[in-house]
Design a protein around this motif. Sequence first.
Motif, PDB file in Angstrom:
ATOM      1  N   ILE A  38     -15.594  93.589 -26.011  1.00 52.82           N
ATOM      2  CA  ILE A  38     -15.537  93.657 -24.555  1.00 52.82           C
ATOM      3  C   ILE A  38     -14.129  94.078 -24.147  1.00 52.82           C
ATOM      4  O   ILE A  38     -13.156  93.711 -24.798  1.00 52.82           O
ATOM      5  CB  ILE A  38     -15.912  92.319 -23.890  1.00 52.82           C
ATOM      6  CG1 ILE A  38     -14.980  91.194 -24.352  1.00 52.82           C
ATOM      7  CG2 ILE A  38     -17.360  91.964 -24.170  1.00 52.82           C
ATOM      8  CD1 ILE A  38     -15.127  89.914 -23.564  1.00 52.82           C
ATOM      9  N   THR A  39     -14.040  94.869 -23.093  1.00 55.67           N
ATOM     10  CA  THR A  39     -12.742  95.288 -22.557  1.00 55.67           C
ATOM     11  C   THR A  39     -12.668  94.835 -21.114  1.00 55.67           C
ATOM     12  O   THR A  39     -13.567  95.114 -20.313  1.00 55.67           O
ATOM     13  CB  THR A  39     -12.562  96.812 -22.668  1.00 55.67           C
ATOM     14  OG1 THR A  39     -12.644  97.181 -24.056  1.00 55.67           O
ATOM     15  CG2 THR A  39     -11.217  97.249 -22.117  1.00 55.67           C
ATOM     16  N   ILE A  40     -11.571  94.137 -20.790  1.00 54.62           N
ATOM     17  CA  ILE A  40     -11.389  93.567 -19.461  1.00 54.62           C
ATOM     18  C   ILE A  40      -9.992  93.933 -18.971  1.00 54.62           C
ATOM     19  O   ILE A  40      -9.010  93.814 -19.708  1.00 54.62           O
ATOM     20  CB  ILE A  40     -11.556  92.035 -19.505  1.00 54.62           C
ATOM     21  CG1 ILE A  40     -12.971  91.692 -19.955  1.00 54.62           C
ATOM     22  CG2 ILE A  40     -11.249  91.412 -18.152  1.00 54.62           C
ATOM     23  CD1 ILE A  40     -13.206  90.247 -20.214  1.00 54.62           C
ATOM     24  N   SER A  41      -9.899  94.364 -17.723  1.00 57.15           N
ATOM     25  CA  SER A  41      -8.608  94.654 -17.119  1.00 57.15           C
ATOM     26  C   SER A  41      -7.988  93.324 -16.680  1.00 57.15           C
ATOM     27  O   SER A  41      -8.603  92.562 -15.938  1.00 57.15           O
ATOM     28  CB  SER A  41      -8.799  95.579 -15.922  1.00 57.15           C
ATOM     29  OG  SER A  41      -7.553  95.913 -15.360  1.00 57.15           O
ATOM     30  N   GLN A  42      -6.781  93.040 -17.178  1.00 54.20           N
ATOM     31  CA  GLN A  42      -6.111  91.783 -16.875  1.00 54.20           C
ATOM     32  C   GLN A  42      -4.662  92.029 -16.474  1.00 54.20           C
ATOM     33  O   GLN A  42      -4.020  92.941 -16.996  1.00 54.20           O
ATOM     34  CB  GLN A  42      -6.108  90.862 -18.107  1.00 54.20           C
ATOM     35  CG  GLN A  42      -7.482  90.376 -18.509  1.00 54.20           C
ATOM     36  CD  GLN A  42      -7.399  89.477 -19.721  1.00 54.20           C
ATOM     37  OE1 GLN A  42      -7.477  89.958 -20.837  1.00 54.20           O
ATOM     38  NE2 GLN A  42      -7.227  88.188 -19.498  1.00 54.20           N
ATOM     39  N   THR A  43      -4.164  91.215 -15.550  1.00 54.11           N
ATOM     40  CA  THR A  43      -2.754  91.250 -15.199  1.00 54.11           C
ATOM     41  C   THR A  43      -2.056  90.198 -16.042  1.00 54.11           C
ATOM     42  O   THR A  43      -2.382  89.007 -15.968  1.00 54.11           O
ATOM     43  CB  THR A  43      -2.549  90.988 -13.699  1.00 54.11           C
ATOM     44  OG1 THR A  43      -3.260  91.990 -12.967  1.00 54.11           O
ATOM     45  CG2 THR A  43      -1.079  91.042 -13.330  1.00 54.11           C
ATOM     46  N   LEU A  44      -1.125  90.649 -16.880  1.00 53.90           N
ATOM     47  CA  LEU A  44      -0.453  89.781 -17.840  1.00 53.90           C
ATOM     48  C   LEU A  44       1.059  89.842 -17.655  1.00 53.90           C
ATOM     49  O   LEU A  44       1.602  90.852 -17.200  1.00 53.90           O
ATOM     50  CB  LEU A  44      -0.786  90.233 -19.265  1.00 53.90           C
ATOM     51  CG  LEU A  44      -2.271  90.299 -19.624  1.00 53.90           C
ATOM     52  CD1 LEU A  44      -2.448  90.959 -20.984  1.00 53.90           C
ATOM     53  CD2 LEU A  44      -2.876  88.915 -19.613  1.00 53.90           C
ATOM     54  N   MET A  45       1.715  88.758 -18.016  1.00 53.12           N
ATOM     55  CA  MET A  45       3.180  88.741 -18.023  1.00 53.12           C
ATOM     56  C   MET A  45       3.648  89.649 -19.158  1.00 53.12           C
ATOM     57  O   MET A  45       3.001  89.747 -20.198  1.00 53.12           O
ATOM     58  CB  MET A  45       3.706  87.326 -18.223  1.00 53.12           C
ATOM     59  CG  MET A  45       3.352  86.387 -17.076  1.00 53.12           C
ATOM     60  SD  MET A  45       3.864  86.979 -15.450  1.00 53.12           S
ATOM     61  CE  MET A  45       5.622  87.049 -15.623  1.00 53.12           C
ATOM     62  N   ARG A  46       4.777  90.274 -18.947  1.00 55.80           N
ATOM     63  CA  ARG A  46       5.309  91.226 -19.915  1.00 55.80           C
ATOM     64  C   ARG A  46       6.747  90.847 -20.245  1.00 55.80           C
ATOM     65  O   ARG A  46       7.473  90.349 -19.384  1.00 55.80           O
ATOM     66  CB  ARG A  46       5.239  92.614 -19.288  1.00 55.80           C
ATOM     67  CG  ARG A  46       5.713  93.715 -20.131  1.00 55.80           C
ATOM     68  CD  ARG A  46       5.454  95.006 -19.397  1.00 55.80           C
ATOM     69  NE  ARG A  46       6.571  95.888 -19.666  1.00 55.80           N
ATOM     70  CZ  ARG A  46       6.612  97.130 -19.296  1.00 55.80           C
ATOM     71  NH1 ARG A  46       5.639  97.651 -18.610  1.00 55.80           N
ATOM     72  NH2 ARG A  46       7.650  97.868 -19.594  1.00 55.80           N
ATOM     73  N   GLU A  47       7.131  91.060 -21.474  1.00 54.58           N
ATOM     74  CA  GLU A  47       8.501  90.841 -21.914  1.00 54.58           C
ATOM     75  C   GLU A  47       9.010  92.101 -22.594  1.00 54.58           C
ATOM     76  O   GLU A  47       8.237  92.847 -23.192  1.00 54.58           O
ATOM     77  CB  GLU A  47       8.577  89.676 -22.911  1.00 54.58           C
ATOM     78  CG  GLU A  47       8.209  88.341 -22.336  1.00 54.58           C
ATOM     79  CD  GLU A  47       8.286  87.226 -23.358  1.00 54.58           C
ATOM     80  OE1 GLU A  47       8.187  87.503 -24.577  1.00 54.58           O
ATOM     81  OE2 GLU A  47       8.438  86.080 -22.944  1.00 54.58           O
ATOM     82  N   ILE A  48      10.302  92.316 -22.484  1.00 51.66           N
ATOM     83  CA  ILE A  48      10.929  93.445 -23.164  1.00 51.66           C
ATOM     84  C   ILE A  48      11.769  92.872 -24.298  1.00 51.66           C
ATOM     85  O   ILE A  48      12.591  91.984 -24.084  1.00 51.66           O
ATOM     86  CB  ILE A  48      11.799  94.264 -22.194  1.00 51.66           C
ATOM     87  CG1 ILE A  48      10.933  94.780 -21.038  1.00 51.66           C
ATOM     88  CG2 ILE A  48      12.484  95.416 -22.931  1.00 51.66           C
ATOM     89  CD1 ILE A  48      11.725  95.346 -19.880  1.00 51.66           C
ATOM     90  N   SER A  49      11.517  93.368 -25.502  1.00 57.75           N
ATOM     91  CA  SER A  49      12.194  92.843 -26.679  1.00 57.75           C
ATOM     92  C   SER A  49      13.190  93.854 -27.219  1.00 57.75           C
ATOM     93  O   SER A  49      12.905  95.051 -27.300  1.00 57.75           O
ATOM     94  CB  SER A  49      11.152  92.519 -27.760  1.00 57.75           C
ATOM     95  OG  SER A  49      11.774  92.072 -28.923  1.00 57.75           O
TER      96      SER A  49
END
Length: 89
Positions: free
Chosen positions: A3-14
Motif C-alpha cells: 500500500i502507498t499512502i501520502s503522509q506528512t512526516l518530520m524531516r531531518e538533515i544529516s
Amino acid sequence: MPITISQTLMREISYPDLGVTVPGGSETVDVTYTAESINAFDGVNVTALYGVEIGGEKSPYPHAFTFKYSGSGNPLDEAEPALRGSLVG
C-alpha cells in the motif's frame, strides 16, 4: 499487495561526516508499506512487520503494527488493509 499512502512526516538533515543532524521541518511524501511477516499472534491480535519505502529507498528497520484478526483466512493477508485503515481512516 503493498500500500502507498501520502503522509506528512518530520524531516531531518544529516551531515554524517560531522555527526550532526538538524531539524528539516516537515514534508509530504508517498510511503509504501509491504507486509512481510507476522511477529506475534495470540489468536485475536496480530503484530505484523512491514517493509517501509520512500522514494525508492527502503528502511533497514521494519515498522510494526498490531491489529485485530478477523478469525478467518491468513492473518498476513489482512495486515496491509488493517494498516491502511489506521493511517487513512
